[in-house]
Design a protein around this motif. Structure first.
Motif, PDB file in Angstrom:
ATOM      1  N   ASP A 137       0.812  -1.216   0.000  1.00  0.00           N
ATOM      2  CA  ASP A 137       0.000   0.000   0.000  1.00  0.00           C
ATOM      3  C   ASP A 137       0.846   1.267   0.000  1.00  0.00           C
ATOM      4  O   ASP A 137       0.471   2.247  -0.647  1.00  0.00           O
ATOM      5  CB  ASP A 137      -0.931   0.000   1.212  1.00  0.00           C
TER       6      ASP A 137
ATOM      7  N   ASN B  64       1.709  -4.939   8.126  1.00  0.00           N
ATOM      8  CA  ASN B  64       0.274  -4.649   7.982  1.00  0.00           C
ATOM      9  C   ASN B  64      -0.009  -3.181   8.292  1.00  0.00           C
ATOM     10  O   ASN B  64      -0.780  -2.841   9.200  1.00  0.00           O
ATOM     11  CB  ASN B  64      -0.558  -5.559   8.876  1.00  0.00           C
TER      12      ASN B  64
ATOM     13  N   GLN C  83      -3.918  -1.668   8.034  1.00  0.00           N
ATOM     14  CA  GLN C  83      -4.917  -1.949   9.057  1.00  0.00           C
ATOM     15  C   GLN C  83      -4.446  -1.626  10.472  1.00  0.00           C
ATOM     16  O   GLN C  83      -5.247  -1.240  11.322  1.00  0.00           O
ATOM     17  CB  GLN C  83      -5.334  -3.413   8.988  1.00  0.00           C
TER      18      GLN C  83
ATOM     19  N   GLN D 126      -5.361 -10.413  11.426  1.00  0.00           N
ATOM     20  CA  GLN D 126      -5.587  -9.522  10.294  1.00  0.00           C
ATOM     21  C   GLN D 126      -4.496  -9.675   9.231  1.00  0.00           C
ATOM     22  O   GLN D 126      -4.777  -9.665   8.030  1.00  0.00           O
ATOM     23  CB  GLN D 126      -5.655  -8.068  10.756  1.00  0.00           C
ATOM     24  N   THR D 127      -3.245  -9.819   9.665  1.00  0.00           N
ATOM     25  CA  THR D 127      -2.155  -9.995   8.706  1.00  0.00           C
ATOM     26  C   THR D 127      -2.280 -11.312   7.965  1.00  0.00           C
ATOM     27  O   THR D 127      -2.025 -11.390   6.756  1.00  0.00           O
ATOM     28  CB  THR D 127      -0.805  -9.931   9.440  1.00  0.00           C
TER      29      THR D 127
ATOM     30  N   GLU E 170      -5.146 -12.900   7.348  1.00  0.00           N
ATOM     31  CA  GLU E 170      -6.256 -12.755   6.415  1.00  0.00           C
ATOM     32  C   GLU E 170      -5.847 -11.942   5.193  1.00  0.00           C
ATOM     33  O   GLU E 170      -6.262 -12.244   4.065  1.00  0.00           O
ATOM     34  CB  GLU E 170      -7.439 -12.082   7.120  1.00  0.00           C
ATOM     35  N   ARG E 171      -5.039 -10.925   5.392  1.00  0.00           N
ATOM     36  CA  ARG E 171      -4.588 -10.098   4.268  1.00  0.00           C
ATOM     37  C   ARG E 171      -3.725 -10.906   3.310  1.00  0.00           C
ATOM     38  O   ARG E 171      -3.837 -10.786   2.091  1.00  0.00           O
ATOM     39  CB  ARG E 171      -3.826  -8.893   4.805  1.00  0.00           C
ATOM     40  N   SER E 172      -2.846 -11.734   3.850  1.00  0.00           N
ATOM     41  CA  SER E 172      -2.003 -12.576   3.005  1.00  0.00           C
ATOM     42  C   SER E 172      -2.846 -13.601   2.248  1.00  0.00           C
ATOM     43  O   SER E 172      -2.595 -13.882   1.064  1.00  0.00           O
ATOM     44  CB  SER E 172      -0.945 -13.280   3.856  1.00  0.00           C
TER      45      SER E 172
ATOM     46  N   LEU F  76      -5.917 -13.172   1.300  1.00  0.00           N
ATOM     47  CA  LEU F  76      -6.611 -12.433   0.247  1.00  0.00           C
ATOM     48  C   LEU F  76      -5.720 -12.250  -0.975  1.00  0.00           C
ATOM     49  O   LEU F  76      -6.157 -12.428  -2.113  1.00  0.00           O
ATOM     50  CB  LEU F  76      -7.078 -11.080   0.782  1.00  0.00           C
ATOM     51  N   GLU F  77      -4.462 -11.886  -0.742  1.00  0.00           N
ATOM     52  CA  GLU F  77      -3.530 -11.731  -1.860  1.00  0.00           C
ATOM     53  C   GLU F  77      -3.330 -13.059  -2.593  1.00  0.00           C
ATOM     54  O   GLU F  77      -3.258 -13.093  -3.829  1.00  0.00           O
ATOM     55  CB  GLU F  77      -2.186 -11.196  -1.356  1.00  0.00           C
TER      56      GLU F  77
END
Length: 357
Positions: free
Chosen positions: A211, A271, A274, A314-315, A317-319, A321-322
């Motif tokens: 980001d 992260n 977030q 959260q980290t 889940e973000r990985s 998603l990618e």
């Protein structure tokens, strides 16, 4: 008992009842009156039912494998976490002025907003790469329009930075050139102290964020100093004076100035989107943290992995998603992924759109 004489089953049960240690059975057999026998039978059945119920509850509790949380306070040294810093301005304005694609994008932004680029650092008209007008019209997005009624400021602030970053990546010969367009750590860092001792920009390492793109981490992997912290407070932590170099901010795509900061566990993703904090320029910002260690039991008590590279849910889940976007869209934002080229993606409904490098 005479040899060879058979004993009836009733007599054997009577002998067992007279000699057993279960007092209810003995009393039941010893009493002659039927009323007392009924009373002792009811008492015996109630006691037996209570025992069976308690045994069943213990078996169920064991099968649920309950977890006991134990909180212990220790007074000991702690290892200092990793601090990730990102200038909200990903590229220096003076370094992208010789890049064709990003400058053409900025000119389209300038036309859409009816604001001249000349007032932002005096954009020179000579020495710039030649812009193809036909190519510029081909890359025009739907949300850049001359109709005021269709112009959305919030949509512009959301999508314009992504398009500008993509156009900048398109103009780079190698992905390693991303770092060359950013403000170096030697210019960003004015003063640095850790645990009362001075530190230098050589103790910071460059890292790429999905980001914020160009970021720096303290400490670097091949550090030489000890990072054990024995006391809390500002004097025993990391203290930095930073220069965001606001005159180098790219117009239109960087609406705010400051530093994005994330404090996270060593060797884990930061992260920043977030869980990061924004430190504005011109102010002193203090960030205090308190470590919390959770040790999760493996199978059969749960399905937790012992070696988990993520510091929080959260980290992770973000990985994930990618990973899913790379599988479904064949598109990746990671510069270290050899299978896909760098691209920026966005979702519209259930469909994903990618702009590739």
């Amino acid at each position: 008992m005479a040899a060879g004489k058979r004993v009836s089953a009733l007599q054997m049960l009577g002998d067992f009842a007279d000699n057993t240690s279960a007092h209810g059975v003995r009393k039941l057999h010893a009493k002659s009156h039927w009323l007392f026998k009924v009373i002792w039978l009811l008492l015996l059945l109630c006691a037996t039912g209570n025992i069976l119920m308690q045994v069943w509850q213990l078996i169920n509790q064991y099968q649920r494998r309950p977890v006991t949380t134990k909180t212990t306070i220790h007074s000991r040294s702690l290892e200092f976490p990793t601090v990730t810093l990102c200038n909200l301005n990903p590229f220096k304005y003076s370094k992208i002025q010789n890049q064709q694609f990003p400058m053409e994008t900025l000119r389209r932004f300038s036309k859409s907003l009816n604001i001249s680029l000349e007032q932002f650092g005096g954009t020179p008209q000579t020495g710039l790469a030649r812009v193809d007008p036909d190519a510029a019209n081909d890359t025009q997005d739907d949300y850049y329009t001359d109709e005021p009624s269709e112009f959305s400021v919030s949509q512009f602030l959301t999508e314009a930075p992504e398009e500008f970053r993509m156009e900048t990546l398109l103009g780079l010969a190698e992905t390693s050139d991303i770092q060359l367009l950013a403000q170096p750590i030697s210019e960003l860092l004015v003063s640095c102290t850790f645990a009362g001792s001075p530190c230098s920009h050589s103790e910071f390492s460059w890292t790429y964020d999905l980001d914020y793109m160009n970021c720096f981490q303290f400490p670097r992997d091949n550090r030489t100093r000890s990072l054990d912290v024995y006391s809390a407070g500002q004097l025993f932590g990391l203290s930095l004076i930073l220069n965001v170099d606001q005159k180098e901010y790219v117009p239109f795509v960087t609406p705010s100035a400051g530093i994005r900061v994330a404090v996270h566990e060593y060797d884990s993703p930061p992260n920043l989107m977030q869980k990061g904090l924004t430190a504005p320029p011109g102010f002193e910002t203090s960030i205090g943290i308190r470590p919390t260690v959770r040790i999760h039991q493996p199978d059969p008590y749960g399905n937790c992995e012992i070696d988990n590279p993520y510091g929080d849910i959260q980290t992770c889940e973000r990985s994930c998603l990618e990973d899913l976007i790379e599988i479904e869209c064949e598109c990746s934002r990671r510069i270290d992924n050899p299978e896909f080229g760098i691209c920026l993606w966005r979702f519209e409904g259930r469909h994903c759109y990618c702009m590739f490098q």
